[in-house]
Enzyme design. Sequence first.
Site, PDB file in Angstrom:
ATOM      1  N   SER A 134      -9.214 -57.955 -84.432  1.00 62.02           N
ATOM      2  CA  SER A 134      -8.006 -57.424 -85.052  1.00 62.02           C
ATOM      3  C   SER A 134      -6.796 -57.709 -84.143  1.00 62.02           C
ATOM      4  CB  SER A 134      -8.198 -55.924 -85.296  1.00 62.02           C
ATOM      5  OG  SER A 134      -7.201 -55.398 -86.100  1.00 62.02           O
ATOM      6  N   ARG A 159      -3.049 -41.996 -90.061  1.00 64.15           N
ATOM      7  CA  ARG A 159      -4.461 -42.294 -89.859  1.00 64.15           C
ATOM      8  C   ARG A 159      -5.194 -42.425 -91.190  1.00 64.15           C
ATOM      9  NH1 ARG A 159      -7.543 -45.009 -86.500  1.00 64.15           N
ATOM     10  NH2 ARG A 159      -9.519 -44.036 -86.000  1.00 64.15           N
ATOM     11  N   ASP A 167     -13.127 -57.926 -95.719  1.00 66.18           N
ATOM     12  CA  ASP A 167     -11.976 -57.466 -94.938  1.00 66.18           C
ATOM     13  C   ASP A 167     -10.708 -57.841 -95.680  1.00 66.18           C
ATOM     14  OD1 ASP A 167      -9.988 -56.914 -93.110  1.00 66.18           O
ATOM     15  OD2 ASP A 167     -10.924 -57.991 -91.449  1.00 66.18           O
ATOM     16  N   HIS A 170     -12.653 -54.341 -92.858  1.00 66.50           N
ATOM     17  CA  HIS A 170     -12.139 -54.655 -91.524  1.00 66.50           C
ATOM     18  C   HIS A 170     -12.967 -53.987 -90.432  1.00 66.50           C
ATOM     19  CE1 HIS A 170      -9.155 -56.084 -88.742  1.00 66.50           C
ATOM     20  NE2 HIS A 170      -8.872 -54.878 -88.318  1.00 66.50           N
ATOM     21  N   ASP A 171     -13.458 -52.791 -90.726  1.00 65.89           N
ATOM     22  CA  ASP A 171     -14.283 -52.045 -89.764  1.00 65.89           C
ATOM     23  C   ASP A 171     -15.506 -52.819 -89.289  1.00 65.89           C
ATOM     24  OD1 ASP A 171     -13.118 -49.722 -89.036  1.00 65.89           O
ATOM     25  OD2 ASP A 171     -14.462 -48.404 -90.158  1.00 65.89           O
TER      26      ASP A 171
END
EC number: 2.3.1.46
Lengths: 396, 396
Positions: A152, A222, A333, A366-367
């Site tokens: 990232s 968040r 992602d 993405h995680d």
Amino acid sequence: MIVAPQRLSFTEPLPLQGGAQLPAYELVYETYGTLSPARDNAVLICHALNASHHVAGHYTDAHGQPLPKSEGWWHNMVGPGKPVDTNRFFVIGVNNIGSCFGSTGPTHLNPATGQPWGADFPVVTVEDWVNAQARLLDALGIERLAAVMGGSLGGMQALSWTLQYPQRVRHAVIIASAPNLTAENIAFNEVARRAIVTDPDFHGGDYLRHGTKPRRGLRIARMIGHITYLSDDVMNEKFGRRLRPLVEAMRDGDVETAERLAYRYTTQEVEFEIESYLRYQGDKFSEYFDANTYLLITRALDYFDPARAYDGDLSAALARARADFLLVSFSTDWRFSPARSREIVKALLDNRRCVSYCEIDAPHGHDAFLLDDARYHAAVRAYFQHRVAAACRAQE
Amino acid sequence: MIVAPQRLSFTEPLPLQGGAQLPAYELVYETYGTLSPARDNAVLICHALNASHHVAGHYTDAHGQPLPKSEGWWHNMVGPGKPVDTNRFFVIGVNNIGSCFGSTGPTHLNPATGQPWGADFPVVTVEDWVNAQARLLDALGIERLAAVMGGSLGGMQALSWTLQYPQRVRHAVIIASAPNLTAENIAFNEVARRAIVTDPDFHGGDYLRHGTKPRRGLRIARMIGHITYLSDDVMNEKFGRRLRPLVEAMRDGDVETAERLAYRYTTQEVEFEIESYLRYQGDKFSEYFDANTYLLITRALDYFDPARAYDGDLSAALARARADFLLVSFSTDWRFSPARSREIVKALLDNRRCVSYCEIDAPHGHDAFLLDDARYHAAVRAYFQHRVAAACRAQE
């Protein structure tokens, strides 16, 4: 693996891309493994938004016992026998300037005023971070990295290393990253920033002086982040449309209640499991993360754009690179999509760089770059074993 | 086409799905075209989150002149000679209960207390809206609709019409919609709601009594909404990574300044054009939209799930439908993706309903359903000319 953070002070001011300069500053870092006599097996790990120098290993309590849940954020990737094998490599994790996890940042005192920097902390960029990291390597006596690696925003730093210090990087491993943010990426960052900045407890960034914190804004930031880290599919699988009280009743084995339970028809209370998850993540984050750091790091993401000085021509921008590359992307992602990694691959190939590229079919969005995935880890392991290690041997 | 809103009072309480009932209430609506003597050419248009009864036509000023920029939200779709041709059809736009655009909602007085309803306004669902709309048709003397039509949340109402009142709907036109929200959809709604509810000016929903409005929360909610209405591609095309001052300088023809301009390195000020756009949209929205209405309407979206009573079996849920259907989806709509429309199409085909389906290759994301697109409008036009009009003629 038991580890402990170290701290280095730098007295020479760091000139920043934004025009300001950072006076005396500190970097917090950790190292794992042993630097070879030839000093040629160093791997630098760059961190993303919500991470730090604590890449791998455990911290200990006062009795020297490993603290539970103290493992580093890339524990599954870095360590003895792991894909980035600390039996072979000397791995360095460094916390970036502007962070709230130890290196000099907005919660620290501004020597000019004796007050916390707060909103006056200068804007820092990916390029600034790389310059600070290079000084750390100087201090550690490492002239050239066997590899620089990150996911990232960390991948952006790895890419920038190959452009700012082309002679100092043998390999760059860039995971789930992009050559710059899209308008949509910037948009999500901006909403998060607005939530923070318009929180009445933000006080223009000087909340520390007011003895408060913009917790509401940090929670919203968040929650938005979490949505963009996950894929639609994995969200449906993990949470779907399940109701929160239903889940609780079933967990207690109370099937009768679970069956009776239905919508409660409420606009402000939790109804769905996904809501409860996001609120929990937001609450947790708002307790430990610094708001000014959030602004700084999202801006560093926004600003990164090596092709900008080349009229958007990424191939021209990457012509300076001398490293070999491994890029990895993940099919689901949507924050940093495989197409963005492929832009980097293409630009590197245009420059006849040696590039390996893996597009991993993974469900986690993405995680995924932080999670255990056999094919992903096998690809990184193979690259380090066969390519990065070989490069070290060739120098021996 | 000059139009004016009308208002109808209902004295019989409306029982709501959540268990409460709404006492005496009002619906605001507009009509376009003429009801045929056989009363068989009525088309009901259902609105989505940020819309109202004002579907088409212009309002006038005190001198009977059309007010500029007063055209209805589906002006390009409904009117004389438009795809839904008001020379042929009698079109009804109705504002839903809970809205802030005229029909009884949280800004109105609660007869039981003499105070604005505020957060005490009962939760309303898609099914409740359809029941209220059915009563409006009763009052207008319309037994059966030639068609019910809507996009997004409006499409959910159109689908629900065919299940709640199967005999009263000849055709249903469902555009850019879904059989329920995904976890990701709910997640975006929840972040928007949290931004509103945690705004200190929200006062638990009783902000009107405090003489204020949770503008910060509404701004954040709208910014999140806007991101999800647009496709990544159209955002890149419209805004890309262009800088705001750069755009201004170029608009003024000041190329020299534009060339000189670069990043200003700021965390709190606008830097990119997309940021300026989102802030503007958020500011505008926060001035005219009611926060409690936002909570209610997003919850109606969350709750809609006709398959829920059938253990998730959508085919079983749609078995009651008797209408013919046109469904339209847009390739770049990631909020209500084509896959979600196809779920409805499949469930209808399982029940041997007559279904037309168009998947339009359009760049604009979810917003496409409101925009001019030749193929999209041609499909709707053809369906109304050949199918809906034919059904009316067959009854003549």
